[in-house]
Design a protein around this motif. Structure first.
Motif, PDB file in Angstrom:
ATOM      1  N   GLY A   1       8.837   6.850   2.850  1.00 25.47           N
ATOM      2  CA  GLY A   1       9.631   5.966   3.698  1.00 25.47           C
ATOM      3  C   GLY A   1       9.275   6.011   5.168  1.00 25.47           C
ATOM      4  N   GLN A   2       8.166   6.668   5.512  1.00 23.80           N
ATOM      5  CA  GLN A   2       7.880   6.913   6.917  1.00 23.80           C
ATOM      6  C   GLN A   2       6.864   5.969   7.551  1.00 23.80           C
ATOM      7  OE1 GLN A   2       6.702  11.003   6.665  1.00 23.80           O
ATOM      8  NE2 GLN A   2       8.783  11.728   6.285  1.00 23.80           N
ATOM      9  N   CYS A   3       6.062   5.248   6.740  1.00 23.21           N
ATOM     10  CA  CYS A   3       4.937   4.521   7.353  1.00 23.21           C
ATOM     11  C   CYS A   3       5.037   3.007   7.256  1.00 23.21           C
ATOM     12  CB  CYS A   3       3.618   4.992   6.746  1.00 23.21           C
ATOM     13  SG  CYS A   3       3.315   4.353   5.078  1.00 23.21           S
ATOM     14  N   GLY A   4       5.756   2.489   6.276  1.00 24.26           N
ATOM     15  CA  GLY A   4       5.949   1.047   6.170  1.00 24.26           C
ATOM     16  C   GLY A   4       4.850   0.287   5.438  1.00 24.26           C
TER      17      GLY A   4
ATOM     18  N   GLY B   1      -6.964  -2.989   8.092  1.00 25.97           N
ATOM     19  CA  GLY B   1      -6.137  -3.828   7.235  1.00 25.97           C
ATOM     20  C   GLY B   1      -5.204  -3.086   6.288  1.00 25.97           C
ATOM     21  N   TYR B   2      -5.247  -1.766   6.297  1.00 29.42           N
ATOM     22  CA  TYR B   2      -4.436  -1.024   5.319  1.00 29.42           C
ATOM     23  C   TYR B   2      -2.937  -1.233   5.537  1.00 29.42           C
ATOM     24  CZ  TYR B   2      -3.318   2.627   1.959  1.00 29.42           C
ATOM     25  OH  TYR B   2      -2.853   3.303   0.863  1.00 29.42           O
ATOM     26  N   CYS B   3      -2.531  -1.262   6.797  1.00 21.44           N
ATOM     27  CA  CYS B   3      -1.098  -1.405   7.085  1.00 21.44           C
ATOM     28  C   CYS B   3      -0.653  -2.854   7.070  1.00 21.44           C
ATOM     29  CB  CYS B   3      -0.777  -0.809   8.464  1.00 21.44           C
ATOM     30  SG  CYS B   3      -1.421  -1.816   9.846  1.00 21.44           S
TER      31      CYS B   3
ATOM     32  N   LYS C   1       0.819  -1.217   0.000  1.00 28.39           N
ATOM     33  CA  LYS C   1       0.000   0.000   0.000  1.00 28.39           C
ATOM     34  C   LYS C   1       0.848   1.260   0.000  1.00 28.39           C
ATOM     35  CE  LYS C   1      -4.072  -2.049   0.497  1.00 28.39           C
ATOM     36  NZ  LYS C   1      -3.636  -3.359  -0.031  1.00 28.39           N
ATOM     37  N   LYS C   2       0.278   2.328  -0.554  1.00 29.98           N
ATOM     38  CA  LYS C   2       0.950   3.625  -0.500  1.00 29.98           C
ATOM     39  C   LYS C   2       0.357   4.432   0.648  1.00 29.98           C
ATOM     40  CE  LYS C   2       2.285   5.702  -4.308  1.00 29.98           C
ATOM     41  NZ  LYS C   2       2.403   6.539  -5.532  1.00 29.98           N
TER      42      LYS C   2
END
Ligand SMILES: Cc1cc2nc3c(=O)[nH]c(=O)nc-3n(C[C@H](O)[C@H](O)[C@H](O)COP(=O)(O)OP(=O)(O)OC[C@H]3O[C@@H](n4cnc5c(N)ncnc54)[C@H](O)[C@@H]3O)c2cc1C
Ligand code: SF4
Ligand code: FES
Ligand code: FES
Lengths: 332, 181
Positions: B58-61, B115-117, B52-53
């Protein structure tokens, strides 16, 4: 993002030649390490190279022992591999600790030693192309001085720029007097740290002494047996995955309660990883006590010239130096 | 040339490369713009929308995938740089129709809400458990030259590159601990 040509170098000489060639229309070529800083800055429009020369396939991705008991660390070594290396962990614990205190697991897997040394400041104006910034556009001004500078420099800054160097890894390397190996259009040379990074002066666009086209090939860490007793301590706004507000790398050589020798460097306080020479000389030969540590830290920080919103860094740095040294005295 | 009155920036033509990309065991020939990130290639060209975007910085994984088995951020990885690597996305974790043990543990432990992450958490966790097994130290490892253990503090620190807006952290830690120990 400006379109760019991608070239993958397989040996050092062709990498340097490819970078020197640049593009016909004058847009420069730059080296690409893990891309964790460069790709981001390209996307933000802060830098717009015409050619990327990928140096991650060059044969400089290993760590070798040097004759005297030091280490020669290839510039392409990934941050994770540096921190996981048994000799780094045993001989220079503060170096392994600093690397794992930086960024996140994913970024450390990508980031290279060369790229880490050469990462750009996190000053928010530098990253925002709609704002002036002397580092990004020389002569355009420095809004940070009157604006947001809470996390910027308190030592060695200039009228032109008050940015800090964001690297954690560079702080123990400065304490250790690591030597940066460079291959340039004019041949090879070596530059010891500190001295590789520059204070901003009136040319803040230059972070380091590198000339265009210079390739960092390795970082040599000299032998320093007492660095086995060393430590990196980082203070940040949240407990993990944040840049340093202030950090300290320190090594102590103790004998009968006295400091025989020591190494101290500070992060988050200057445009360079700051080697605390004054504190070191104050401590050599003095008792390893809290009072002596506080006195030495105060001597170093006497030269601080903080701005209105970052004056808190001065006592913070002093306290972190004292705490780190006490930890080393108390360490088994 | 730009049309008259159009003062926008003039961009040169895109530069492309023909590469073979190996994803989840399949080799796919594709033409990519050199500027394209692995995240965009996976999502826009290969129909692999698991990664996912979240932030694209580079900050959220959320974009975490494995490259040669190592976790990386696909939003900062240029696709042209990984043509000789083996890429694994969350779609490639399950084998022969069976969930990967980490996926099963996330379901069992209720380790997500929206579920996004989750695809990023899963790829990150799978690689992280291997990093601990390989003895890599972390910022909370008391003795960096000693062995690494997988307790709650270590899991939290090592997973700090993966943010979860729903705050499912407690169950994520439990799921990873179940697999890792
Ligand atoms: C979300 C996030 C959080 C982060 N947090 C931290 C942190 O807490 N602490 C910290 O220290 N860092 C942190 N970082 C920064 C990270 O450590 C750097 O981005 C990384 O080390 C850069 O290495 P790289 O190989 O990816 O460099 P690249 O992005 O590839 O390159 C960076 C610069 O170095 C040049 N370069 C690369 N290799 C060479 C070479 N061999 N010779 C000459 N020039 C070269 C490039 O041209 C470019 O200008 C963070 C980054 C992100 C994205
Ligand atoms: S502190 Fe330096 S980097 Fe930040 S705005 Fe001023 S000149 Fe630019
Ligand atoms: S989208 Fe890649 S880290 Fe957020
Ligand atoms: S489950 Fe919603 S962001 Fe993590």
């Amino acid at each position: 993002m400006r379109p760019f040509a991608y070239e993958r170098a397989t040996d050092v000489r062709s990498a340097v030649a490819a970078c020197a060639a640049g593009t016909a229309d004058g847009a420069g070529a730059v080296y690409l390490g893990g891309g964790t800083n460069l790709v981001d800055l390209m996307r933000l429009g802060v830098v717009s190279p015409g050619v990327l020369v990928d140096v991650t396939r060059l044969p400089f991705d290993g760590i070798e022992e040097t004759a005297g008991g030091g280490l020669l660390i290839g510039a392409g070594v990934r941050n994770s591999d540096l921190a996981a290396h048994p000799l780094v962990r045993r001989r220079y614990p503060m170096l392994a600790q600093a690397v794992v205190a930086g960024a996140s697991g994913q970024i450390r897997n990508m980031a290279t030693v060369g790229g880490n040394l050469l990462q750009r400041t996190r000053c928010s104006y530098f990253q925002d192309v709609s704002k002036p910034c002397n580092k990004r556009v020389p002569g355009s001004g420095c809004p940070a001085r009157r604006g947001d500078h809470r996390n910027l420099a308190v030592i060695g800054q200039s009228e032109a720029c008050v940015a800090t160097h964001p690297s954690d890894m560079a702080v123990p390397l400065a304490a250790l007097g690591a030597v940066v190996h460079i291959e340039g259009p004019g041949g090879p040379r070596q530059v010891p740290m500190p001295g590789f990074h520059r204070l901003p002066g009136d040319a803040p666009e230059r972070d380091t002494v590198l000339e265009p086209g210079d390739l960092v090939t390795a970082v040599e860490v000299p032998p320093l047996p007492f660095a086995a007793r060393s430590r990196y301590r980082k203070v940040r706004d949240r407990v993990s995955f944040a840049f340093a507000v202030v950090s300290v790398a320190a090594a102590l050589d103790l004998e009968d309660g006295m400091v025989r020798d020591c190494r101290i460097a500070l992060g988050g306080v200057a445009h360079i990883p700051w080697r605390a020479d004054r504190a070191e000389s104050a401590l050599r030969g003095s008792p390893a006590t809290e009072a002596a540590f506080a006195q030495a830290a105060a001597e170093e920080l006497a030269m601080a010239t903080p701005l209105p919103h970052n004056a808190f860094k001065v006592p913070l740095a002093r306290n972190v130096v004292v705490r780190t040294l006490l930890d080393l005295v108390e360490a088994p | 040339m730009n049309g008259e009155g159009n003062s926008g920036p003039v961009f040169a033509d895109p530069i492309t490369a023909d590469i073979l990309l190996s994803v989840n065991g399949d080799e796919r020939p594709i033409t990519v713009d050199t500027r394209e990130t692995l995240l965009d290639t996976l999502r826009e060209h290969l129909d692999l929308i698991g990664a996912k975007k979240g932030c694209d910085h580079g900050q959220c994984g959320a974009c975490t995938v494995l490259v040669d088995g190592r976790r990386v951020k696909s939003c900062l990885t240029l696709t042209v740089t990984v043509d000789d690597r083996e890429i694994t996305t969350v779609e490639g974790l399950a084998a022969d129709g069976a969930l990967h043990p980490m996926q099963a543990a996330f379901v069992e432990r209720d380790a997500f809400q929206c579920g996004y992450c989750t695809p990023g958490q899963l790829c990150s966790a799978v690689a992280m458990v291997r990093e601990v097994a390989d003895g890599w130290p972390s910022a909370v490892t008391a003795d960096v030259s000693g062995p690494a253990v997988l307790d709650d503090d270590e899991i939290r620190e090592r997973m700090s590159g993966n943010l979860c807006r729903c705050g499912a952290y407690v169950n994520i830690v439990a799921a990873i601990k179940q697999v890792g120990s």
